[in-house]
Design a protein around this motif. Sequence first.
Motif, short mmCIF file in Angstrom:
data_model
loop_
_atom_site.label_atom_id
_atom_site.label_comp_id
_atom_site.label_asym_id
_atom_site.label_seq_id
_atom_site.Cartn_x
_atom_site.Cartn_y
_atom_site.Cartn_z
N VAL A 54 0.87 -1.17 0.00
CA VAL A 54 0.00 0.00 0.00
C VAL A 54 0.90 1.22 0.00
N GLU A 55 0.73 2.03 -1.02
CA GLU A 55 1.56 3.22 -1.10
C GLU A 55 0.96 4.33 -0.24
N LEU A 56 1.77 4.81 0.67
CA LEU A 56 1.35 5.91 1.53
C LEU A 56 1.81 7.21 0.89
N SER A 57 0.99 8.23 1.02
CA SER A 57 1.33 9.50 0.40
C SER A 57 2.43 10.22 1.17
N GLY A 58 2.55 9.90 2.45
CA GLY A 58 3.53 10.61 3.27
C GLY A 58 3.06 12.00 3.65
N ARG A 59 1.79 12.29 3.40
CA ARG A 59 1.23 13.61 3.67
C ARG A 59 -0.03 13.46 4.51
N ILE A 60 -0.05 14.16 5.62
CA ILE A 60 -1.25 14.19 6.46
C ILE A 60 -1.55 15.65 6.76
N ASN A 61 -2.73 16.07 6.39
CA ASN A 61 -3.19 17.41 6.69
C ASN A 61 -4.06 17.30 7.95
N LEU A 62 -3.54 17.76 9.08
CA LEU A 62 -4.23 17.59 10.36
C LEU A 62 -5.58 18.29 10.39
N TRP A 63 -5.68 19.47 9.80
CA TRP A 63 -6.94 20.19 9.79
C TRP A 63 -7.99 19.41 8.98
N THR A 65 -7.94 16.24 8.33
CA THR A 65 -8.22 15.00 9.04
C THR A 65 -9.25 15.24 10.14
N ALA A 66 -9.12 16.35 10.86
CA ALA A 66 -10.09 16.70 11.90
C ALA A 66 -11.47 16.94 11.27
N ILE A 67 -11.50 17.60 10.12
CA ILE A 67 -12.77 17.82 9.42
C ILE A 67 -13.39 16.48 9.02
N PHE A 68 -12.57 15.58 8.46
CA PHE A 68 -13.07 14.25 8.07
C PHE A 68 -13.66 13.52 9.26
N LEU A 69 -12.92 13.48 10.37
CA LEU A 69 -13.39 12.75 11.56
C LEU A 69 -14.63 13.39 12.16
N GLY A 70 -14.67 14.71 12.19
CA GLY A 70 -15.85 15.40 12.72
C GLY A 70 -17.08 15.14 11.87
N LYS A 71 -16.94 15.23 10.56
CA LYS A 71 -18.07 14.97 9.65
C LYS A 71 -18.50 13.51 9.75
N LEU A 72 -17.54 12.59 9.90
CA LEU A 72 -17.88 11.18 10.04
C LEU A 72 -18.69 10.95 11.31
N LEU A 73 -18.31 11.58 12.40
CA LEU A 73 -19.05 11.47 13.66
C LEU A 73 -20.46 12.04 13.52
N VAL A 74 -20.59 13.18 12.88
CA VAL A 74 -21.91 13.78 12.65
C VAL A 74 -22.76 12.86 11.79
N ASP A 75 -22.15 12.29 10.73
CA ASP A 75 -22.90 11.37 9.86
C ASP A 75 -23.38 10.14 10.61
N GLU A 160 -15.00 10.48 0.18
CA GLU A 160 -13.74 10.26 -0.54
C GLU A 160 -12.96 11.57 -0.66
N ARG A 161 -13.67 12.66 -0.97
CA ARG A 161 -13.03 13.97 -1.12
C ARG A 161 -12.33 14.39 0.17
N ARG A 162 -13.03 14.24 1.29
CA ARG A 162 -12.44 14.61 2.58
C ARG A 162 -11.22 13.76 2.89
N LEU A 163 -11.25 12.48 2.54
CA LEU A 163 -10.09 11.60 2.76
C LEU A 163 -8.91 11.99 1.88
N ILE A 164 -9.19 12.30 0.61
CA ILE A 164 -8.10 12.71 -0.28
C ILE A 164 -7.44 13.98 0.24
N LEU A 165 -8.24 14.95 0.66
CA LEU A 165 -7.68 16.19 1.18
C LEU A 165 -6.96 15.99 2.50
N ALA A 166 -7.34 14.96 3.27
CA ALA A 166 -6.70 14.71 4.57
C ALA A 166 -5.41 13.91 4.44
N ILE A 167 -5.44 12.82 3.67
CA ILE A 167 -4.27 11.93 3.65
C ILE A 167 -3.81 11.55 2.25
#
Length: 189
Positions: A54-63, A65-75, A160-167
């Motif tokens: 599995v190729e990792l991008s080596g990039r994590i956008n913390l902000w 990622t927080a948006i992704f997790l928050g929206k996932l919890l709301v969903d 998918e969009r939120r995941l791409i922007l996060a990781i």
Amino acid sequence: MQPSRRRALFSQALLLAGLILLWCLLWGMFDLLTLVTGLGVALLVSFLFYLPAVELSGRINLWRTAIFLGKLLVDIVRASAEIAWLVLKPRFRSSNAVIAVRLRTTSDLIMSWTAEAVSIVPGSIVVDLDRTASTLYLHALNVHDDADIDEVIAEVLGTERRLILAIGSRAEADALRHDDDHVSIGRGQ
């Protein structure tokens, strides 16, 4: 050491660490014996069963990622309330659908995490993931018409969009932003 070799070793170490963590979580303890047996099982699984890298991008956008997790919890909370209402509704008419959603990514990691994120939200479950076509097939509850299908597709693509922007890789994130610009320009005309 070459960067590609270093990245492959890092990916393998990350896989082993994940398998060891899963082993410890399954046993419900983090003592030395569980860690050692987890290492043994992880090595055994890694050598006996081929797992594609599995190729990792080596990039994590913390902000992001927080948006992704928050929206996932709301969903999850929103969908749980909707399912509870459907169950308690006196005249509930069941209408379900299997929907194919063409994802924008070709990354195995993003596809897998999108499938997991969609599946943990009540009301839908992924039944198949076609890696070669980047297509996710999911069973969705309470789908009555084309508008409901479009809503499910939009929710999956949003995840998918939120995941791409996060990781996701920088190239994937830039391509996504570029596509979003063209969509908004096209809607304005």
